[in-house]
Design a protein around this motif. Structure first.
Motif: not given
Length: 807
Positions: A116-130
């Motif tokens: 969950q901690q990793l997903m929070a980091r990804i969510d912060a910078i991911r592109s909308p279509q990723t």
């Protein structure tokens, strides 16, 4: 939204993460492989006065992970150079790779909080279509995305690969309630067509489908084995290929998976399925848990520790042996060969359903074990519907593709007879689920409906009836064509099909698809048909492997009886057919899969184009039988490897001849289609298909593409023959190998004969010769070798024992 995958990020460089990164690289997708930074230095790093902030230290974990993947056996990469598509980094310095990724796959430790901690980091910078996915095998997918943005959750799902990712076909797709349908559809199609996977939609339930069935049944199996005094050797002799499982059977499979992993999965599964009483009873087995815990405590973890249920032992002479564990004393002893009358009776039966049917009815200890494990597995699988799957098909596909089994539980049940087996199960104390009883009571006598050999619909318990199994209408399935009356000609060795759109297909179907006169006749008739009435032709098979080449038994018999005229005629016929294919006016596409050896390899090189499965194991291996390639193979390798370089002035031919000599003389076999391309067996224009299911469909399309782009056959080409001086140089090398003890006296003679053909025979100087000149040399040497007793000894030993000898 239109999705694409041109860049990927894999987070976690362990066995699965590295394997998934290699799989993506194998299909040409650049991958960034990320992992955590170390929290302490190694002794070597301390000696170098490095600190935790040094980049080489921070990348150590991921670098070592990739190195293990590169060195893994069986190989994770199609060819070693594909590892260049994998860039490594760490989760502190290189996390920005997430921004440009089209697909992010999480493969980290099975800990919900960390995920969950990793997903929070990804969510912060991911592109909308990723698209983001998790490879978790046990944590609920929905929980991993909990608290994330709506856009993240819409593009998040589970993609559960099986280890090793290159080789195991199963990919379970687990959407959440928030996952967009178009994301599920895109990843499913990408997984199937681009990665070559068998897609099984799964519900977000503990362990999903394949592992749930496997780990739900396995504790019962182990408990029964211990309770009834079966040995490790007995169990693996019974539960392997005889019942449609791989040779790893039961205990070798647990060693392969890892006994600690097995223990971890079982302990995590038990509290997650309190409602599953069939599994709970045996997940809590004291005997089983005590055995597993004892082995883990000893560090006997299976293959990775070189001891588990089997132990790798070196004998005094350095030979490797595998001793087995005594399940009572927990001591290792030399493995004993075990034999059961019932297993012996079924070993030569091809159909797995027929084998299991006979074993279930057998009265010996093997029959008792098969009967009990089969009935329990069928009962448990039926009880898991609709919890983990809506129909039997998802469970069957998952078990076949995830564990390399020949048939899933419900396919097996159908082959045994659904009604009579249900009755026997009840009597044995393994009653089927209630929905099975309702299905049978309603007059439905099977889990599938069939059209010939093809399953066309599957029973859906929730609907109380059958639902159609959807397949692309253009997909070529030979059993479906047979049922539709699309066979144009047939004999015992091959059949000609109308593939549609002006394309015919020749199916090879002898034992091991070995060549014989009837097969040559059918290929010739196919070419005649195309010449008159069709656009092109595909040559393929409906078996796991393409062809082992010439019929060695016939060659050995002819040689033994002095019928060398028959051998000469057969080799002439083979050369003539392959040369006709090469220069045929219309496209001839060969579609190999699995092994394509000796003459099977020569057939590939004679095609206008090859459309091959990615797992292609091909090579000119005749030397192992005391022969040389004589069905155009030696000529063709000279044309492909030697000719292009020798068109340049002052090029030295010996390094190229050495390459050919080693490849043919050492019977080298490609470990992938891409390696076959590097070896010169496939050409730059030949295509590779990841999913075997679409091979014939893609081969037909290739014929049509070639027709539409104005295919013309190649011009006849002369072959460079290096002559006497090159032959002398090669003979010096052969002499040194023989004197060094690397080859036997007879292997030296065979090598000299091969060098004789590769250099053009009795030529005093280098020159360009007609193809027929080399073909004549091929046949001349082949015939002379069949006349030698040592060649016949090699062939007969192989035919009788399946083993190669060096004499």
């Amino acid at each position: 939204m239109k999705y694409k995958i041109q860049k990927a990020v894999v987070i976690g460089s362990g066995t699965m993460g590295g394997g998934i990164a290699a799989l993506l690289a194998n299909v040409g997708i650049p991958v960034t492989l990320l992992d955590i930074v170390p929290n302490q230095l190694t002794k070597e790093e301390e000696k170098k006065s490095l600190s935790l902030s040094d980049r080489s230290v921070k990348d150590r974990i991921v670098r070592e992970g990739l190195d293990r993947t590169i060195k893994s056996r069986p190989a994770s990469f199609f060819t070693p150079d594909l590892a260049a598509l994998v860039k490594t980094g760490n989760l502190e310095d290189d996390f920005d790779a997430i921004k440009s990724a089209d697909w992010i796959i999480e493969v980290i430790v099975e800990n919900l909080k960390i995920k969950q901690q990793l997903m929070a980091r990804i969510d912060a910078i991911r592109s909308p279509q990723t698209i983001i996915s998790t490879n978790t095998s046990g944590i609920p997918v929905t929980l991993i995305a909990e608290g994330r943005s709506a856009g993240f959750r819409q593009h998040f799902l589970g993609t559960h690969f099986f280890n090793p990712p290159r080789y195991l076909k199963l990919l379970e797709i687990i959407p959440t309630a928030d996952t967009l349908p178009e994301v599920v559809e895109f990843i499913s199609r990408f997984g199937e067509r681009k990665l070559g996977k068998g897609i099984v939609p799964a519900k977000d339930t503990p362990n999903f489908i394949a592992n749930r069935i496997a780990f739900g049944s396995a504790p019962f199996a182990l408990d029964y084995i211990l309770e009834n005094g079966y040995t490790v050797e007995e169990v693996d002799a019974i539960t392997g290929p005889a019942i449609g499982n791989p040779k790893t059977a039961t205990f070798r499979l647990i060693d392969l998976v890892g006994i600690d992993i097995w223990d971890h999965v079982g302990k995590n599964l038990a509290p997650a399925i309190p409602h599953d009483q069939l599994a709970q009873k045996y997940l809590g087995s004291q005997k089983v848990n005590s055995l597993i815990e004892t082995l883990v405590a000893r560090g006997a973890l299976g293959n990775k520790s070189k001891q588990g249920f089997y132990k790798e032992v070196r004998t005094d002479d350095g030979a490797k042996e595998f001793w087995s564990l005594n399940l009572q004393t927990l001591e290792y002893h030399p493995s004993q060969k075990v034999r059961f009358e019932s297993i012996g009776k079924v070993k030569d039966i091809e159909n797995v359903g027929e084998r299991i049917k006979l074993l279930v009815a057998a009265e010996d200890r093997a029959g008792e074990l098969v009967r009990t494990l089969t009935y329990q597995s069928l009962a448990y699988s039926s009880d898991r519907i609709p919890e983990i799957a809506d129909t039997p098909k998802a469970i069957d596909d998952a078990m076949r593709w995830g564990f390399n089994r020949e048939a899933g539980p419900f396919e097996t049940w159908d082959s045994l007879g659904a009604a009579e087996t249900a009755k026997a199960m009840r009597a044995a104390g393994f009653p089927p689920a209630a929905w099975v009883e309702k299905m049978l009571a309603a007059g439905n006598q099977a889990f599938y409906q069939y059209d010939g050999e093809i399953k066309i619909s599957v029973f859906n318990p929730s609907l109380g009836g059958y639902v159609k199994i959807e397949r692309p209408p253009s997909m070529i399935m030979l059993p479906r064509l047979k049922a539709a009356g699309k066979i144009l000609k047939k004999n015992p060795s091959a059949s000609i099909f109308d593939f549609g759109d002006g394309v015919i297909g020749v199916e090879l179907h002898t034992k091991m698809n070995a060549f014989d006169t009837d097969m040559f006749e059918m290929i010739t008739q196919g070419l005649d048909l195309v010449e008159r009435d069709y656009e092109g032709m595909v040559i393929g098979v409906d078996t796991e492997n393409f062809s082992a080449g010439a019929n060695l038994f016939l060659i050995a018999m002819w040689a033994q009886n002095g019928q060398f005229d028959q051998i000469e005629l057969a080799m002439h016929q083979l050369q003539d057919i392959f040369m006709r294919m090469r220069y045929f006016q219309k496209p001839v596409v060969v579609a190999p899969c699995g092994t394509a050896l000796a003459g099977g390899c020569e057939m590939l090189m004679s095609a206008s184009r090859v459309v091959a499965t990615s797992e292609l194991y091909s090579g000119l291996v005749e030397i192992a039988m005391g022969l040389i390639p004589a069905g155009t193979g030696t000529k063709e390798m000279m044309r492909r490897v030697l000719n292009p370089a020798m068109r340049t002035k002052d090029v030295e031919p010996l390094p190229l001849l050495q390459r050919l000599f080693e490849q043919i003389g050492m019977a080298k076999v490609s470990m992938s289609a891409e390696e076959a391309r590097q070896m010169g067996i496939l050409s730059p224009c030949d295509r590779v298909v990841m999913n075997r299911d679409f091979l014939l469909t893609e081969a037909r399309q290739e014929v049509l593409n070639m027709v539409n782009t104005g295919y013309r056959p190649p011009l006849p080409e002369k072959i460079y023959a290096a002559g006497r001086d090159a032959l002398s140089a090669m003979k010096v090398g052969i002499y040194m190998m023989k004197e060094g003890g690397y080859i036997t006296e007879y292997e030296g003679q065979m090598a000299a004969q091969l060098a004789y053909v590769l250099t053009g025979g009795p030529l005093s100087s280098p020159t360009w010769v007609d193809e027929q000149y080399i073909l004549d040399l091929e046949r001349e040497v082949f015939l002379s070798l069949t006349g030698n007793e040592k060649t016949r000894e090699r062939i007969w030993t192989f035919l009788q024992t399946g083993k190669r000898i060096r004499n």
